[in-house]
Design a protein around this motif. Structure first.
Motif, PDB file in Angstrom:
ATOM      1  N   ASN A 150      32.941  38.330  35.946  1.00 19.70           N
ATOM      2  CA  ASN A 150      34.073  39.141  36.385  1.00 19.70           C
ATOM      3  C   ASN A 150      34.265  38.921  37.891  1.00 19.70           C
ATOM      4  N   LYS A 151      35.088  37.952  38.251  1.00 20.47           N
ATOM      5  CA  LYS A 151      35.207  37.544  39.641  1.00 20.47           C
ATOM      6  C   LYS A 151      35.805  38.641  40.525  1.00 20.47           C
ATOM      7  N   ASP A 152      36.778  39.372  40.006  1.00 21.56           N
ATOM      8  CA  ASP A 152      37.380  40.447  40.801  1.00 21.56           C
ATOM      9  C   ASP A 152      36.344  41.517  41.148  1.00 21.56           C
ATOM     10  N   ALA A 203      34.869  42.685  44.836  1.00 20.09           N
ATOM     11  CA  ALA A 203      34.980  44.080  45.270  1.00 20.09           C
ATOM     12  C   ALA A 203      33.614  44.673  45.605  1.00 20.09           C
TER      13      ALA A 203
END
Length: 641
Positions: A507-509, A513
């Motif tokens: 999950n790159k986002d 974050a």
């Protein structure tokens, strides 16, 4: 009129839960099919965990008198089915050990939950015999909603007496929550002015330190209850949320001549005040305040709970007013790396004035550790923290040993010996199980480490044992990890742990974050910085620079687990060679990363490399060396008994 008490017992071990009332076995919440007799055999072993259940006892419990079967063959089949259900190997058991010519023994730690409904008026009905078709031989009624603590304990004792069961408290066999558990809430400032506001937390911390010297009561770390400083004060609800039997609360105010502190002890089950006191001292007389609070708590508060009080010389006593004032002010400073420096300065000044107050040395050691591990203190901070904890132990031999740095420096054998000794002396101390989980995690024994973390949580479900999240991340059990992340949700550590999960899930986002949050809060770890760079579409030179900085990072070199996480971030960023180099350094640091390497999806890209197979074997050998030493320690301990 008669009182009916309905009870349920739930056993937990490893990733499994046994609900006796509902006759279910589940693994991580998923039902595991197990036939009636293997299930009953499992319960018999769990109720006497650590002890030998003889084959004859199993025969009497599993087959009614007068039943004729091929006993040996049938019992072997039952144990085979049981082991298959819980994934146990009879040649290398984790849960059920065969004791030659005697019987079987459940060897893993077990946590017990018990519930009972409050007594209700009921008609006296004739007792009926259970029918052969429905009788299981396990006389435990269905589970009900968890009640107040004292009623639950009464119900459990009645159940034990009626059924003839008894749960033995053995080191590393059964974790049993202490029946008397105290939480101390932040005190309220009722008009003493902002310059005294630090006492809201300092008084609570001081009381926790003093009460922790009582061996027959469990005291929640103040970090567990500090979040209730600004919340509405429904004491019964707070007590239930904190899973305690008693809550200490209070307030303070300042009049023209004195500082007045009021204290109350609330029985959570009865939702009533069972003890109260008032202490008055001069506005600047903090040592007098400490002494009077300690005297009141140990001579009156504990007896109000039917617990023997403490002698005055059992509690560390401050000697210098200025030094103690600095110590008290340090209690309110957050643990994140930036503000932590302010606390260090206060504590250094405190111990320089009064070098004989053990809690100040312990707090200073912890602050040095934060600076060493999360800040920029380096080897100088490590030397200071080791000195501080040594001074604390010299002044207060009852203080728990500090094994974190010992583990991170690769001395798993020495750390295990210390924790085994601590748990032998204090089998109801949650910090002991947490320390053991830390040792076992670095030894690569993830299932055992998870069991110790669950034991910690069973004893203290709201304590500050956040790094247990790492154990479950390494095991791939992210939902379980979240429970421990949530213990310190707003911290930089929580952001780093959440980033680790996001890396594994791709999950790159979320990775970006959480990495930004961690760095913003002062946790500038190399893996977070590399992850942020590689997700920012860097040029080849920029990425190469980030990888070089990761591999030369001085903070990572202090902890092989950080090197393992660097390897994960490198693999995530497609830097296979860097990943293998960081992984090699982790194993060389005595981080026995098997089976974590096998479970880690981030290593799929390097799993076929010859170097990976070599490192995997090194991790296995590291673990085997540790288990051989552990066997020697355990054998020596059993010989002493």
């Amino acid at each position: 009129m008669a009182s009916a008490v309905s009870s349920g017992v739930v056993f937990r071990f490893g990733l499994f839960e046994v609900d006796v009332a509902h006759r279910t076995l589940s693994r991580k919440g998923v039902r595991v099919r197990l036939q009636d007799q293997p299930f009953r055999a499992l319960v018999l072993l769990l109720q006497d965990a650590g002890g030998i259940v003889t084959r004859e006892e199993l025969r009497r419990q599993l087959w009614p008198e007068g039943t004729y079967v091929d006993f040996d063959g049938s019992l072997n089949v039952i144990l085979k089915k049981l082991r298959a259900a819980i994934g146990d190997d009879p040649e290398n058991p984790v849960f059920v050990e065969t004791v030659p010519r005697q019987g079987y023994r459940f060897i893993a730690p077990v946590a017990i939950d018990a519930w009972a409904t409050a007594p209700q008026p009921t008609k006296v009905e004739p007792e009926s015999e259970p029918s052969p078709a429905t009788s299981s031989g396990l006389s435990i009624p269905a589970r009900h909603v968890r009640p107040p603590m004292t009623v639950a304990l009464a119900g459990l004792l009645l159940l034990l007496a009626a059924s003839g069961w008894w749960y033995f408290l053995r080191y590393r066999s059964v974790v049993h929550a202490a029946p008397k558990v105290i939480a101390v809430l932040p005190f309220s400032n009722e008009g003493a002015g902002p310059e005294f506001d630090y006492l809201r937390y300092a008084i609570g911390n001081d009381l926790v330190t003093d009460l922790s010297h009582a061996r027959s009561v469990s005291v929640r770390p103040f970090s567990s209850s500090s979040s209730f400083a600004t919340q509405p004060r429904d004491m019964s609800a707070i007590g239930r949320e904190l899973h305690v039997s008693h809550v200490v609360t209070g307030s303070f105010l300042l009049d023209q001549r004195s500082l007045r502190v009021d204290l109350e002890l609330i029985d959570v089950a009865q939702n009533e005040v069972v003890w109260r006191d008032e202490v008055q001292v001069g506005p600047q007389e903090l040592i007098a305040l400490h002494d009077k609070l300690a005297d009141s708590a140990t001579r009156h508060l504990l007896p109000a709970m039917n617990i023997a009080g403490l002698a005055g010389n059992e509690i560390p006593a401050p000697k210098n007013e200025e030094a103690f004032d600095l110590f008290m002010h340090s209690e309110e400073v957050p643990l994140d790396p930036g503000p932590n420096q302010m606390a260090i300065k206060k504590l250094e000044q405190s111990v320089s004035i009064d070098g004989g107050y053990a809690p100040a040395w312990g707090q200073l050691g912890w602050r040095y550790y934060i600076d060493y591990h999360y800040g920029n203190g380096g080897d100088a901070a490590k030397a200071k923290l080791l000195h501080a904890f040594q001074r604390q132990f010299e002044l207060d031999p009852n203080a728990p040993p500090w094994i974190t740095v010992r583990v991170e420096q690769g001395d798993l054998d020495g750390a295990y010996r210390q924790m085994a000794d601590l748990l032998q002396k204090r089998p109801d101390f949650s910090g002991g199980y947490f320390g053991m989980s830390y040792v076992l995690r670095y030894a690569g024994l993830l299932d055992e480490a998870a069991t110790e973390c669950d034991a910690t949580f069973a004893l203290d479900p709201v304590g500050g044992y956040r790094s247990c999240a790492t154990t479950f991340i390494l095991s791939g059990d992210y939902a379980h990890a979240q429970r421990f992340i949530d213990l310190d949700r707003a911290s930089g550590f929580a952001a780093l742990a959440s980033m680790e999960i996001a890396l594994r899930q791709g999950n790159k986002d979320a990775v970006m974050a959480e990495a930004n949050t961690a760095i913003k809060l002062g946790y500038s770890y190399a893996d977070a910085k590399l992850a942020r760079v590689c997700l920012s579409h860097p040029s080849e030179p920029e990425l190469a620079k980030a990888v070089a900085e990761l591999e030369s990072d001085p903070v990572s070199s202090r902890d092989p687990e950080l090197l393992f996480q660097n390897a994960e971030a490198s693999a995530f960023c497609g830097q296979q060679d860097a990943a293998l180099r960081e992984l090699r350094k982790a194993v060389q640091g005595n981080y026995c990363s098997y089976p974590a390497m096998d479970k880690d999806p981030l290593f799929d890209s390097i799993r076929q490399r010859a170097e990976f197979a070599e490192l995997r074997q090194a991790g296995i050998e590291c673990q085997q060396n540790f288990t051989a030493h552990r066997a020697q320690v355990d054998h020596s301990a059993s010989s002493v008994k």
